[in-house]
Structure formats: structure tokens, C-alpha cells
Enzyme design. Structure first.
Site, PDB file in Angstrom:
ATOM      1  N   ASP A 179       0.817  -1.221   0.000  1.00 35.61           N
ATOM      2  CA  ASP A 179       0.000   0.000   0.000  1.00 35.61           C
ATOM      3  C   ASP A 179       0.848   1.268   0.000  1.00 35.61           C
ATOM      4  O   ASP A 179       0.312   2.368   0.076  1.00 35.61           O
ATOM      5  CB  ASP A 179      -0.996   0.000   1.174  1.00 35.61           C
ATOM      6  CG  ASP A 179      -0.344  -0.256   2.527  1.00 35.61           C
ATOM      7  OD1 ASP A 179       0.742  -0.885   2.581  1.00 35.61           O
ATOM      8  OD2 ASP A 179      -0.905   0.176   3.553  1.00 35.61           O
ATOM      9  N   ASP A 194      10.971   0.328   1.335  1.00 37.95           N
ATOM     10  CA  ASP A 194       9.864   0.654   2.239  1.00 37.95           C
ATOM     11  C   ASP A 194       8.621   1.020   1.430  1.00 37.95           C
ATOM     12  O   ASP A 194       7.737   0.193   1.281  1.00 37.95           O
ATOM     13  CB  ASP A 194      10.240   1.769   3.223  1.00 37.95           C
ATOM     14  CG  ASP A 194       9.516   1.634   4.565  1.00 37.95           C
ATOM     15  OD1 ASP A 194       8.935   0.563   4.819  1.00 37.95           O
ATOM     16  OD2 ASP A 194       9.547   2.589   5.358  1.00 37.95           O
ATOM     17  N   GLU A 221      13.139   2.275  14.412  1.00 33.67           N
ATOM     18  CA  GLU A 221      12.954   3.277  13.358  1.00 33.67           C
ATOM     19  C   GLU A 221      12.638   4.616  14.025  1.00 33.67           C
ATOM     20  O   GLU A 221      13.457   5.525  14.040  1.00 33.67           O
ATOM     21  CB  GLU A 221      11.809   2.843  12.428  1.00 33.67           C
ATOM     22  CG  GLU A 221      11.474   3.850  11.337  1.00 33.67           C
ATOM     23  CD  GLU A 221      10.204   3.488  10.572  1.00 33.67           C
ATOM     24  OE1 GLU A 221       9.378   2.729  11.096  1.00 33.67           O
ATOM     25  OE2 GLU A 221      10.037   4.006   9.445  1.00 33.67           O
ATOM     26  N   HIS A 229       8.968  -4.337  12.624  1.00 31.65           N
ATOM     27  CA  HIS A 229       9.427  -2.953  12.485  1.00 31.65           C
ATOM     28  C   HIS A 229       9.932  -2.498  13.848  1.00 31.65           C
ATOM     29  O   HIS A 229       9.136  -2.390  14.799  1.00 31.65           O
ATOM     30  CB  HIS A 229       8.265  -2.033  12.100  1.00 31.65           C
ATOM     31  CG  HIS A 229       7.974  -1.938  10.641  1.00 31.65           C
ATOM     32  ND1 HIS A 229       7.258  -2.875   9.965  1.00 31.65           N
ATOM     33  CD2 HIS A 229       8.305  -0.981   9.723  1.00 31.65           C
ATOM     34  CE1 HIS A 229       7.144  -2.509   8.701  1.00 31.65           C
ATOM     35  NE2 HIS A 229       7.770  -1.354   8.519  1.00 31.65           N
ATOM     36  N   GLY A 269       3.206   0.195  11.627  1.00 34.78           N
ATOM     37  CA  GLY A 269       2.433   1.294  12.203  1.00 34.78           C
ATOM     38  C   GLY A 269       3.281   2.079  13.196  1.00 34.78           C
ATOM     39  O   GLY A 269       4.483   1.870  13.291  1.00 34.78           O
TER      40      GLY A 269
END
Ligand SMILES: O=c1[nH]cnc2c1ncn2[C@@H]1O[C@H](CO)[C@@H](O)[C@H]1O
Ligand SMILES: [Zn+2]
Length: 364
Positions: free
Chosen positions: A25, A302, A213, A210, A183
Site C-alpha cells: 500500500d 519501504d 525506526e 518494524h 504502524g
């Protein structure tokens, strides 16, 4: 003997590359966003002009914070609420990656974001798999080889990780190769989803997280030591556990040593990190230090729409900033292939039959 070509974007596009961290997405073509908005009646786009739309995504994502960067996904998810849209987006994703010279890609997405108009989670997964199969076929018809796998993400701020993990296991034989959580990082530690990770480990399923970050070492430590992540999405903040002397000598703290010693793959996404403020610029990106210290570094996109990038353009930017040559690009590529959630024999075959022969003429 022909001369070895310079490390330019044009030549980089022709060598085999491997991509482990790419969001479905976050990687639509701008024209597809506009056309799908029209076809599905999504009225929320900031503009319907295709050129302006591409620019809008890059600029809006260029926000300096992960939370505002993530706001741009409302529009891509907004147009991905039907089976036809999901099939199209996935097929184009495979084709675009194949055209960039990517031979193996793991593309991730959160099924729970595509159920606003009544699709079931299973229907979402099946449509995406159908799209990837179509895209691989269409690429092959044009003489481009690509193999893809998908990772199912659960969103950190929702509480559906267990449900999504179960779907990842159920679809493991039809192209889903692993699981991830994505998220906003701050305030949503990976340990909120311990049940899901335990379920995945019990079922011998692969997952990445994730971590490191928008938040630092604590997040990386939890992801590895509490949750059991095999790879780290980004993981760049591991540099907070490395001290460098003025002469460049590096001293690794215990977590950095653990990550390096265990060869835990870092899914590094340079342009995305600059946009979210995790790195000041490509030249200042921790990847330079991490690669020099021989961490298991991989190079990823990414979100190709939000960053206006490809694997090749990320390689080219790194080559410009750090002087990387073909041997370095092969090293990143083999690192990524070794770290893939794909059967060992297939990884080995891609390394020996596709990647090494692809770089061999450039290494003479
Ligand atoms: O760099 C990132 N860090 C955290 N979450 C991300 C990043 N890029 C995208 N997403 C989130 O992952 C979801 C599933 O693909 C996207 O909808 C977006 O919200
Ligand atoms: Zn990501």
C-alpha cells in the site's frame, strides 16, 4: 575484454536485486491511485492530477515524523477496498519490481486495512496472491524473471495480531511467507503482541518486526529478545549501541554485538528514514557504519510511492554517498537473499544461478 560499467542507475537496473521490505500500500503507481479512486468512488484524494499526485505523496511523506508519514496511507488504502483493486495493485507491484531487475521480493501489507467495504480478511489475502501470480506471469511473458512472497502485517495500534498471525500460517503454502507488525512505533511496543509471536514460533512460522525506526534500542531489544523476531524492519537505531572513537574505531555494546554476531538481518530503507527523520540524509545514514562493521545489512525501498524510489535508485544513492562498487551491491543482494523467508534450497539456487552470475561480469 569490455570495460566494467560504472555504477550508474542505468546499469544498476540490469543486475539482479533482492527486496525484503516493501509495503504494497506504499508502492502504487500514481496513475493507478487516480484510476482506482475513480473506479471505486473514493473521493478523498488531495488531487486527481497524476503528476501532482505523485509529488503530493512524496512531499506529504517528507514530514520528519513517522506518524505524519503514515497519514498518507489513508489514500492508498482508500482505493484498495475491492478485490479487483487488490489484484491490480499486486500485479503491477510484481511487474514494476521485475522491470527494476528485482528477482526476489517480499512485499508486505496489512489485510485489516482493506475490509472497509466488506471484504473478508481471507478474500483480501486471496486477491493479493492472485495479483502477484498474474504479475509474475506477465513479467515472465516479457522475459523478466521475478519470484515474490508476501508478509502479512498486523497494525501496532489495532489489536488483531493473533488473528492475522493465524491467517499467515493458514496461507503459508500459497505465497504468504511471513508476518510483521507495522504502524506507529512510539507507545506501541512489540510486546503488546506476545501471544501472536508465540503462536507463530509454535507453528515454525517466520516473522520480522518494524523496530528501531522511530524509537530506539528498547524496541529492538524487545523485538529480538521478547518476541523472537528473525529480522528487524529498519533497525537503524542499533547505532545508539555503538560508540566510535575519533579515529573511527567502533565499540559495540551488548545488543549491537548480539545483533551482529547472530547475523540478524537489518531491513534498511534509506530514503524512508530520511523522510521520517530517522536519518538526517543519505550521506549521514547509519548504513555506512553498519555495513563497514559487517552487520547483515540489506537495502530496501519501504514505500516506493512515498519515497519516489526503487531498489535501483536506493543502490545508486548509496553508491553516490558511500562510493559503493559492484562487489558491495552484490554483498547487499546476497545478504538479502540469505535472509529471505524462502526455503533454503530456493535461496541457494537464486544465489548460485541468478545473483552470482549476474554480478560476475562486473567483478572481473
Ligand atoms: O516505515 C514504516 N514504519 C511503520 N509502519 C509503516 C512503515 N511504512 C508503512 N507502514 C505501515 O504499514 C502498513 C501496512 O503496509 C501501512 O498501511 C502503513 O501504515
Ligand atoms: Zn516499513
Amino acid at each position: 575484454m569490455s570495460a566494467i560499467p560504472p555504477v550508474t542507475l542505468e546499469h544498476i537496473r540490469r543486475v539482479p536485486k533482492v527486496l525484503l521490505h516493501d509495503h504494497l500500500d506504499g508502492s502504487l503507481r500514481p496513475e493507478t491511485v487516480a484510476e482506482l479512486a475513480d473506479a471505486t468512488g473514493y473521493r478523498g484524494l488531495p488531487t486527481t492530477d497524476v503528476g501532482e499526485l505523485g509529488r503530493w505523496f512524496r512531499e506529504a511523506a517528507d514530514s520528519g515524523s513517522l506518524v505524519s508519514y503514515l497519514e498518507t496511507f489513508a489514500h492508498t488504502c482508500g482505493v484498495m477496498q475491492t478485490e479487483d483493486a487488490l489484484v491490480r495493485v499486486a500485479a503491477e507491484c510484481a511487474e514494476d519490481l521485475a522491470d527494476d531487475g528485482v528477482v526476489y521480493a517480499e512485499v508486505r501489507y496489512a489485510p485489516e486495512l482493506f475490509v472497509e467495504r466488506g471484504l473478508t480478511l481471507d478474500a483480501v489475502v486471496e486477491a493479493v496472491q492472485e495479483g502477484f501470480a498474474q504479475g509474475e506471469r506477465r513479467a515472465a511473458e516479457r522475459g523478466k524473471f521475478i519470484r515474490t512472497g508476501t508478509l502479512l502485517c498486523a497494525m501496532r495500534q489495532h489489536a488483531r495480531a493473533q488473528e492475522i498471525a493465524e491467517i499467515a500460517v493458514r496461507y503459508r503454502d500459497t505465497g504468504v511467507v511471513g508476518f510483521d507488525i507495522a504502524g506507529p512505533e512510539a507507545g506501541f511496543p512489540p510486546t503488546r503482541n506476545l501471544d501472536a509471536f508465540e503462536y507463530l514460533r509454535t507453528n515454525n512460522a517466520h516473522f520480522t518486526i518494524h523496530a528501531g525506526e522511530a524509537f530506539g534500542l528498547a524496541s529492538i531489544w524487545e523485538a529480538i529478545q521478547h518476541c523472537g523476531a528473525e529480522r528487524l524492519g529498519h533497525g537503524v537505531r542499533i547505532v545508539d549501541d555503538i560508540k566510535s572513537d575519533p579515529d573511527g574505531t567502533a565499540h559495540l555494546g551488548p545488543l549491537a554485538s548480539y545483533v551482529r554476531d547472530r547475523r540478524i538481518p537489518l531491513e534498511i530503507c534509506p530514503s524512508s528514514n530520511v523522510q521520517t527523520g530517522a536519518a538526517a540524509s543519505i550521506a549521514d545514514h547509519p548504513i555506512g557504519l553498519l555495513a563497514r562493521l559487517h552487520f547483515r545489512v540489506t537495502v530496501n525501498t519501504d514505500n516506493r510511492l512515498m519515497s519516489g524510489c526503487t531498489v535501483s535508485s536506493e543502490f545508486a544513492a548509496l553508491a553516490d554517498a558511500f562510493g559503493y562498487g559492484w562487489a558491495d551491491l552484490q554483498w547487499f543482494t546476497i545478504n538479502a537473499m540469505k535472509s529471505a523467508f524462502l526455503d533454503f534450497d530456493l535461496r541457494l539456487a537464486l544465489i548460485n544461478n541468478v545473483i552470482k552470475p549476474g554480478y560476475a561480469p562486473l567483478l572481473a
